[in-house]
Design a protein around this motif. Structure first.
Motif, PDB file in Angstrom:
ATOM      1  N   LEU A  20      17.093  10.927 -13.818  1.00 24.05           N
ATOM      2  CA  LEU A  20      18.149  10.732 -12.827  1.00 24.05           C
ATOM      3  C   LEU A  20      19.320  11.651 -13.157  1.00 24.05           C
ATOM      4  O   LEU A  20      19.430  12.154 -14.280  1.00 24.05           O
ATOM      5  CB  LEU A  20      18.621   9.275 -12.820  1.00 24.05           C
ATOM      6  CG  LEU A  20      17.687   8.295 -12.120  1.00 24.05           C
ATOM      7  CD1 LEU A  20      16.727   7.677 -13.105  1.00 24.05           C
ATOM      8  CD2 LEU A  20      18.487   7.208 -11.429  1.00 24.05           C
ATOM      9  N   PRO A  21      20.236  11.872 -12.197  1.00 24.33           N
ATOM     10  CA  PRO A  21      21.396  12.718 -12.483  1.00 24.33           C
ATOM     11  C   PRO A  21      22.158  12.232 -13.718  1.00 24.33           C
ATOM     12  O   PRO A  21      22.455  11.045 -13.859  1.00 24.33           O
ATOM     13  CB  PRO A  21      22.246  12.583 -11.221  1.00 24.33           C
ATOM     14  CG  PRO A  21      21.264  12.300 -10.139  1.00 24.33           C
ATOM     15  CD  PRO A  21      20.216  11.440 -10.785  1.00 24.33           C
ATOM     16  N   GLY A  50      17.112  17.815 -19.190  1.00 20.57           N
ATOM     17  CA  GLY A  50      18.104  17.157 -18.346  1.00 20.57           C
ATOM     18  C   GLY A  50      19.514  17.626 -18.661  1.00 20.57           C
ATOM     19  O   GLY A  50      19.733  18.724 -19.192  1.00 20.57           O
ATOM     20  N   SER A  68      18.279  15.793 -10.304  1.00 20.22           N
ATOM     21  CA  SER A  68      17.261  14.781 -10.599  1.00 20.22           C
ATOM     22  C   SER A  68      15.909  15.456 -10.424  1.00 20.22           C
ATOM     23  O   SER A  68      15.731  16.278  -9.519  1.00 20.22           O
ATOM     24  CB  SER A  68      17.390  13.571  -9.675  1.00 20.22           C
ATOM     25  OG  SER A  68      17.212  13.938  -8.324  1.00 20.22           O
ATOM     26  N   CYS A 114       7.529   8.077 -11.709  1.00 14.81           N
ATOM     27  CA  CYS A 114       8.489   8.763 -10.844  1.00 14.81           C
ATOM     28  C   CYS A 114       8.455   8.112  -9.465  1.00 14.81           C
ATOM     29  O   CYS A 114       7.409   7.618  -9.034  1.00 14.81           O
ATOM     30  CB  CYS A 114       8.134  10.241 -10.667  1.00 14.81           C
ATOM     31  SG  CYS A 114       8.285  11.244 -12.153  1.00 14.81           S
ATOM     32  N   PRO A 147      12.889  11.992  -4.542  1.00 14.23           N
ATOM     33  CA  PRO A 147      14.022  11.913  -5.467  1.00 14.23           C
ATOM     34  C   PRO A 147      15.059  10.885  -5.060  1.00 14.23           C
ATOM     35  O   PRO A 147      15.646  10.201  -5.882  1.00 14.23           O
ATOM     36  CB  PRO A 147      14.614  13.320  -5.460  1.00 14.23           C
ATOM     37  CG  PRO A 147      13.652  14.203  -4.781  1.00 14.23           C
ATOM     38  CD  PRO A 147      12.701  13.352  -4.009  1.00 14.23           C
ATOM     39  N   THR A 204      17.518   6.800  -7.063  1.00 17.67           N
ATOM     40  CA  THR A 204      18.942   6.721  -7.391  1.00 17.67           C
ATOM     41  C   THR A 204      19.406   5.296  -7.577  1.00 17.67           C
ATOM     42  O   THR A 204      20.350   5.045  -8.302  1.00 17.67           O
ATOM     43  CB  THR A 204      19.775   7.373  -6.282  1.00 17.67           C
ATOM     44  OG1 THR A 204      19.465   6.753  -5.034  1.00 17.67           O
ATOM     45  CG2 THR A 204      19.476   8.852  -6.196  1.00 17.67           C
TER      46      THR A 204
END
Length: 409
Positions: A235-236, A357, A367, A397, A401, A405
């Motif tokens: 994730l971000p 990352g 992401s 996953c 994407p 979140t």
């Protein structure tokens, strides 16, 4: 038609009769459409009332939930649940009356169920049953009363005879059941395994509910409502770190090192990968930007390559250059002599690392999903990371994407 004179009453009666004949018959179709068949009502109510699936992954050995039971009040000695994972190794649940000499573990190893048991009657580790790390929901039931029985999807896959005593003879009056973790160090297991398990569990029924004395609320980091696929999802802002001494080493003569990334999903902007040290984490880096990957060394100019998802991305390091390729496309980044020395020193530096990352302090929106990471053609397991963010999905996953979140229940 006009109704006047002496025949007016008969005329009006005839009109009324015609209206009754022309009126369509009374129907319940409209009402029936708005009703739900009883079976669907029951299924809807069951889904509404059933608690959400619980995700079992927590950092290290920290459990998701702990339940306690009064042994003297237990009349039902079986437990059941429905389970889904892509992860081949980890702890599903642990139970004990005494963590020193009376405990039980159900886990996965190489994708198959494994039971570890330690008490005064038996100390054993047994693996049995089908592969469960296929992303499908499986019904699991465990029965412990003298014998231990394990059922998977309605079929008995393991029967251990006379390996446990009656509950009435246990010296401790409290039994604990722990989801997704252990209550002692991993080294205390008869055959150690990585306890963290990227998995979902629902429709669980543990022993005798009337005997339950306490339960901690599930403390899950992720929602299980999202359809998943195998891989590792960042994730971000999340990151993982591998010490370069812990992954396959470069080829010596001539010096060469390769990394392969299988990117299934990618969105946003930020670092995908970097080689460096904690003080200088981006000696060599791959940066995601506008569906392109940008390769750069230190503060020097970079080069970019348009990203094609589901096609392996390869990074090859040699004495004088770095080659970035994907399919037939290739870009070459020359290395100056000072860069070459830094490259060689990185592998002998005690803190030389491979970063995946976001880098420390980076405000990243990237992401991405990796369906594999290889160093020197050998697959790297995310469970072997020196450190990793809590929000990384280690073995699954989302399908897209944006679905990843919202990670909390």
């Amino acid at each position: 038609m006009e109704c006047r004179g002496p025949l007016a009453i008969s005329c009006w009666m005839l009109l009324l009769l015609l209206l009754l004949l022309l009126r369509p018959p009374h129907s319940h179709k409209g009402q029936a459409r708005s009703q739900i068949p009883p079976t669907q009502v029951q299924e809807r109510d069951r889904r509404v009332q059933a608690p959400p699936a619980v995700h079992l992954s927590r950092p290290g050995q920290e459990p998701v939930s702990i339940m306690t039971f009064n042994v003297t009040k237990i009349t039902k000695t079986s437990s059941s649940f429905v389970f889904r994972t892509w992860d081949p190794e980890g702890v599903i649940f642990y139970g004990d009356t005494n963590p020193k000499d009376d405990w039980f573990v159900l886990g996965l190893r190489d994708g198959r169920p494994e039971i570890q048991l330690h008490n005064r009657w038996a100390q054993l580790t047994v693996g049995a049953g089908p592969q469960l790390d296929n992303g499908r929901w499986h019904q699991i039931e465990v029965k412990i009363l003298g014998d231990v029985l394990l059922e998977v999807d309605g079929e008995e896959v393991l029967h251990l005879r006379q390996v446990s005593g009656p509950l009435a003879k246990k010296p401790q009056l409290i039994m604990r059941i722990v989801l997704g973790g252990l209550l002692f160090p991993v080294s205390n297991l008869q055959l150690p395994l990585v306890p963290a398990l990227d998995a979902c569990l629902r429709q669980d029924n543990w022993l005798d509910q009337q005997a339950q004395t306490s339960v901690s609320a599930p403390n899950s980091l992720r929602s299980c409502a999202i359809e998943s696929q195998p891989g590792t999802f960042f994730l971000p802002g999340t990151h993982a770190e591998f010490n370069l001494q812990d992954i396959p080493q470069p080829h010596a003569e001539p010096w060469a090192f390769s990394l392969d990334l299988g990117l299934q999903l990618a969105a946003g902007s930020g670092h995908l990968l970097a080689l460096g040290t904690p003080e200088n984490p981006s000696w060599l880096s791959l940066h995601l930007q506008n569906q392109k990957v940008v390769l750069s060394s230190g503060s020097g100019p970079g080069l970019d390559l348009s990203l094609v998802l589901e096609l392996p991305l390869q990074l090859k390091l040699a004495m004088s250059r770095v080659v970035l390729s994907q399919g037939p496309k290739k870009e070459i980044l020359p290395l100056p002599p000072v860069g070459l020395r830094s490259l060689l020193n990185l592998w002998v530096h005690p803190q030389g690392c491979l970063f995946l990352g976001a880098l420390p302090g980076e405000d990243s929106s990237a992401s991405f999903c990796l369906d594999g990471l290889w160093a020197q053609d050998q697959r790297i397991d995310m469970d072997q990371a020196l450190s990793r963010g809590q929000d990384i999905w280690t073995h699954s996953c989302p399908q897209s994407p944006g679905n990843g979140t919202d990670t909390a229940h």
